[in-house]
Design a protein around this motif. Structure first.
Motif, PDB file in Angstrom:
ATOM      1  N   GLY A   3       0.815  -1.208   0.000  1.00 59.06           N
ATOM      2  CA  GLY A   3       0.000   0.000   0.000  1.00 59.06           C
ATOM      3  C   GLY A   3       0.846   1.254   0.000  1.00 59.06           C
ATOM      4  N   ILE A  28      -7.708   1.873  -4.090  1.00 61.63           N
ATOM      5  CA  ILE A  28      -7.721   0.879  -3.010  1.00 61.63           C
ATOM      6  C   ILE A  28      -9.109   0.267  -2.860  1.00 61.63           C
ATOM      7  N   SER A  73      -9.804  -3.524  -4.178  1.00 62.37           N
ATOM      8  CA  SER A  73     -10.095  -4.474  -3.104  1.00 62.37           C
ATOM      9  C   SER A  73     -11.439  -5.159  -3.324  1.00 62.37           C
ATOM     10  N   VAL A 118      -3.142  -3.190  -6.383  1.00 63.60           N
ATOM     11  CA  VAL A 118      -4.078  -3.466  -5.290  1.00 63.60           C
ATOM     12  C   VAL A 118      -4.713  -4.849  -5.449  1.00 63.60           C
ATOM     13  N   ASN A 144      -8.194  -5.817   3.139  1.00 64.16           N
ATOM     14  CA  ASN A 144      -7.344  -5.260   2.091  1.00 64.16           C
ATOM     15  C   ASN A 144      -7.445  -3.736   2.047  1.00 64.16           C
ATOM     16  N   TYR A 171      -4.092  -1.528   3.055  1.00 60.43           N
ATOM     17  CA  TYR A 171      -3.537  -0.669   2.007  1.00 60.43           C
ATOM     18  C   TYR A 171      -3.645   0.794   2.427  1.00 60.43           C
TER      19      TYR A 171
END
Length: 429
Positions: free
Chosen positions: A47, A63, A67, A219, A255, A259
């Motif tokens: 990240g 992100i 994700s 990502v 996630n 991140y």
């Protein structure tokens, strides 16, 4: 869903639908497992790579989108594994043929040995970094001792039950502690951001060097990296829809959070060493210790899935025996291998599984008789050809069109080709 109630002695349990009596996971167990597996120092570090190339708003958008999409692919695969009762190796056999599938299964074992070794190194280095805060633990003997200590933990866990670990430890004790540490670290770095000017940080423009699509690729990389493992756990679920919901929710939350925390730490406390930056926070030592302990389940997940894959190739060794053996090998490798030079090789190996699962999702996503396809034929030429095409697409994109990413184009290509040829592939079986 398979309705098998028992397995004969000596059966290849990786290639046989799991009996109903062993399917104990509800959606909460799936969510707890994947929220826990999604949390890690490595995720935060990746990240951190998004900035300063991207602006803060752009990084946040990437992100969330990456994700949700990546966790969705993971969840879809989890549903297939749960509905069929098959392991990841079983899904590969059903798609590519019983003989050819040994190749991706073997590659999966190799990458899991590599990533487990890498996780052990991450845990060792994190432990030593925290210990050095007190001025001790210097020198090679401590490095060796710490590696052996974490290796012994993984070996001990592999000697137990995966289902018990998920239901009684991760869900009840491990996950709440890790969540508390994430909340604390997030609060501490938000305070730093507020002191430095929260509005200015939020509106900070990017410096360039990374496009939105390549950032999205970065990502998606983490959830996609779990695709070859997810069915090994989701097959223990009672309901395919519950596996889908729990896996999607759990991994997407983890996630996004990790991140975003990596971005926040980088913006407020620039450092080449993420662990050192986390230790700067008030209470960072305790919070980091809990996150480091949570890294254990990442290493455990890799070893367990590798053990299931190994059992599919050599069923006379039980999953437990395979797991203990792999944990011993990974611990030994962590004491001698230069992991930084091996990381490009591991990432190259990971690249083959994106197109591999593009084919699996297209061919098995709507199939109702997945378990019956495991021994249907030795090689499925159309699936194999599409997989190789996807691998070529992945590396060509990385070489000649890096701004567009590699994972999404190769995944889209293989999924489309496999979907268009689905009937041809099945009629030949």
């Amino acid at each position: 869903m398979a309705t098998q109630t028992s397995l004969s002695p000596g059966a290849n349990t990786a290639l046989t639908p799991l009996p109903d009596a062993q399917r104990l996971f509800g959606w909460r167990e799936h969510a707890s497992l994947w929220l826990s597996l999604g949390v890690g120092l490595l995720v935060m570090q990746i990240g951190a790579y998004l900035v300063p190339a991207l602006g803060t708003k752009a990084a946040a958008l990437v992100i969330v989108l990456g994700s949700v999409l990546g966790a969705g692919l993971l969840a879809w695969t989890a549903k297939i594994g749960c509905d069929s009762g098959l392991s990841s190796a079983g899904l590969m056999h059903a798609t590519y043929g019983s003989s050819f599938a040994r190749l991706p299964v073997l590659l999966n074992i190799v990458q899991l040995v590599g990533w487990t070794t890498f996780e052990l190194v991450v845990m060792r280095d994190g432990t030593l970094a925290m210990a050095r805060q007190g001025g001790g633990f210097q020198g090679a003997p401590w490095t060796l001792a710490t590696t052996l200590l974490w290796g012994a933990v993984i070996i001990a866990l592999m000697a137990g039950s995966m289902v018990t670990l998920v239901r009684k430890f991760i869900g009840r004790y491990g996950l709440p502690l890790v969540m508390a540490s994430l909340v604390w670290l997030t609060w501490q770095f938000l305070l730093k951001a507020n002191a430095q000017g929260l509005s200015a940080l939020w509106n900070r423009p990017g410096e360039g060097g990374m496009g939105m699509l390549s950032a999205l690729d970065l990502v998606i990389a983490m959830p996609v990296s779990w695709l070859p493992l997810v069915a090994d756990f989701s097959r223990h679920g009672r309901d395919g829809k519950g596996a889908l919901r729990g896996t999607w929710l759990g991994y997407a939350v983890a996630n996004i959070w990790c991140y975003a925390l990596g971005v926040l730490v980088t913006l407020t406390t620039p450092s080449a060493d993420l662990v050192a930056a986390l230790l700067v926070a008030q209470g960072g030592l305790i919070a980091l210790s809990l996150i480091l302990i949570d890294e254990v389940d990442n290493a455990y997940g890799d070893v367990y899935s590798g053990a299931v894959a190994g059992h599919s190739m050599l069923p006379r060794w039980s999953i437990r025996q395979w797991g203990v053996g792999m944990a011993v090998v990974c611990t030994a490798l962590a004491t001698v291998l230069p992991m930084h030079s091996l990381e490009p090789f591991l990432l190259m190996l990971s690249s083959v599984f994106v197109p591999l699962y593009g084919v699996i999702l297209a061919r098995l996503g709507n199939a109702s008789n997945v378990a019956n396809l495991v021994s249907a034929r030795k090689v499925n030429p159309s699936a194999v050809g599409i997989w190789f095409t996807g691998i070529a697409c992945y590396h060509l994109c990385a070489q000649f069109a890096p701004d567009f990413g590699s994972a999404l184009p190769s995944l889209a290509l293989t999924f489309t080709l496999a979907a268009l040829t689905r009937n041809a592939g099945r009629s030949a079986q």
